[in-house]
Write a protein that holds these residues in place. Structure first.
Motif, mmCIF file in Angstrom:
data_model
loop_
_atom_site.group_PDB
_atom_site.id
_atom_site.type_symbol
_atom_site.label_atom_id
_atom_site.label_comp_id
_atom_site.label_asym_id
_atom_site.label_seq_id
_atom_site.Cartn_x
_atom_site.Cartn_y
_atom_site.Cartn_z
ATOM 1 N N ALA A 47 32.173 48.619 -38.569
ATOM 2 C CA ALA A 47 30.745 48.916 -38.480
ATOM 3 C C ALA A 47 30.463 49.604 -37.142
ATOM 4 C CB ALA A 47 29.928 47.644 -38.601
ATOM 5 N N GLY A 48 29.601 50.615 -37.218
ATOM 6 C CA GLY A 48 29.291 51.400 -36.026
ATOM 7 C C GLY A 48 30.137 52.648 -35.889
ATOM 8 N N ARG A 69 21.449 58.932 -40.038
ATOM 9 C CA ARG A 69 22.846 58.552 -39.802
ATOM 10 C C ARG A 69 23.838 59.507 -40.469
ATOM 11 N NH1 ARG A 69 24.765 53.933 -41.811
ATOM 12 N NH2 ARG A 69 23.324 53.881 -43.587
ATOM 13 N N SER A 120 27.237 55.719 -37.367
ATOM 14 C CA SER A 120 26.635 54.378 -37.327
ATOM 15 C C SER A 120 26.816 53.666 -38.656
ATOM 16 C CB SER A 120 25.142 54.489 -36.972
ATOM 17 O OG SER A 120 24.959 55.138 -35.740
ATOM 18 N N LYS A 134 27.574 51.148 -41.653
ATOM 19 C CA LYS A 134 27.251 49.741 -41.872
ATOM 20 C C LYS A 134 28.085 49.211 -43.038
ATOM 21 C CE LYS A 134 22.424 50.697 -40.617
ATOM 22 N NZ LYS A 134 21.014 50.612 -41.076
ATOM 23 N N PRO A 135 28.297 47.918 -43.104
ATOM 24 C CA PRO A 135 29.037 47.363 -44.246
ATOM 25 C C PRO A 135 28.425 47.748 -45.588
ATOM 26 C CG PRO A 135 28.871 45.739 -42.517
ATOM 27 C CD PRO A 135 28.020 46.899 -42.086
ATOM 28 N N GLU A 136 27.106 47.883 -45.643
ATOM 29 C CA GLU A 136 26.457 48.261 -46.902
ATOM 30 C C GLU A 136 26.698 49.718 -47.300
ATOM 31 O OE1 GLU A 136 25.060 46.770 -44.238
ATOM 32 O OE2 GLU A 136 22.981 47.461 -43.939
ATOM 33 N N ASP A 137 27.342 50.480 -46.453
ATOM 34 C CA ASP A 137 27.735 51.844 -46.816
ATOM 35 C C ASP A 137 29.054 51.862 -47.596
ATOM 36 O OD1 ASP A 137 26.603 52.886 -43.586
ATOM 37 O OD2 ASP A 137 25.567 53.158 -45.500
ATOM 38 N N ILE A 179 33.692 49.725 -45.017
ATOM 39 C CA ILE A 179 33.179 49.422 -43.674
ATOM 40 C C ILE A 179 33.242 47.914 -43.460
ATOM 41 C CG2 ILE A 179 31.315 49.773 -42.033
ATOM 42 C CD1 ILE A 179 32.497 52.357 -43.234
ATOM 43 N N SER A 210 32.683 44.468 -41.061
ATOM 44 C CA SER A 210 31.724 43.990 -40.044
ATOM 45 C C SER A 210 32.445 43.423 -38.826
ATOM 46 C CB SER A 210 30.811 42.935 -40.656
ATOM 47 O OG SER A 210 31.580 41.877 -41.163
#
Length: 122
Positions: A14-15, A66, A84, A86-89, A120, A122
């Motif tokens: 993540a990130g 993003r 950026s 995210k796990p939800e990506d 992705i 976390s």
């Protein structure tokens, strides 16, 4: 016929960032509307970003600010730069295209690649 081949997926924290590529071959002359879609496990496929013949871009709300979609016309390549993350990506990302001059929309894509997996953590 049109062929779309995605690449660039992978696993990042993540990130982090990734850049997806979609190489387009075949009858590419009238592919004025192209886009990226994704499908997360257990969810329906959704539009992420699209670009029309005037290079006007549209983004889904979750990725605005993003992700960036771009085209390299001389090489028939579509990109999706993702920052950026995210796990939800997480999901399978697909390149898609609409032939001809119709209205460029999420539902107008007729050609699809086989996808590239983005994970992705976390």
């Amino acid at each position: 016929q049109v062929q779309l081949v995605e690449s660039g997926g992978g696993s990042v924290q993540a990130g982090g960032s990734l850049r997806l590529s979609c190489e387009v071959s075949g009858d590419t002359m009238y592919l004025y509307c192209m886009g990226w879609f994704r499908q997360a496990p257990g969810k329906e496929r959704e539009g992420v970003a699209r670009i029309d013949r005037d290079f006007i871009t549209t983004y889904a709300d979750p990725v605005k600010g993003r992700f960036t979609i771009s085209k390299e016309n001389g090489k028939n390549i579509l990109y999706l730069t993702m920052n950026s993350l995210k796990p939800e990506d997480t999901g399978m990302y697909y390149c898609a295209a609409m032939p001809g001059f119709g209205t460029c929309s999420w539902g107008s894509m007729n050609y699809w690649g086989k996808g590239t997996l983005v994970t992705i953590s976390s």
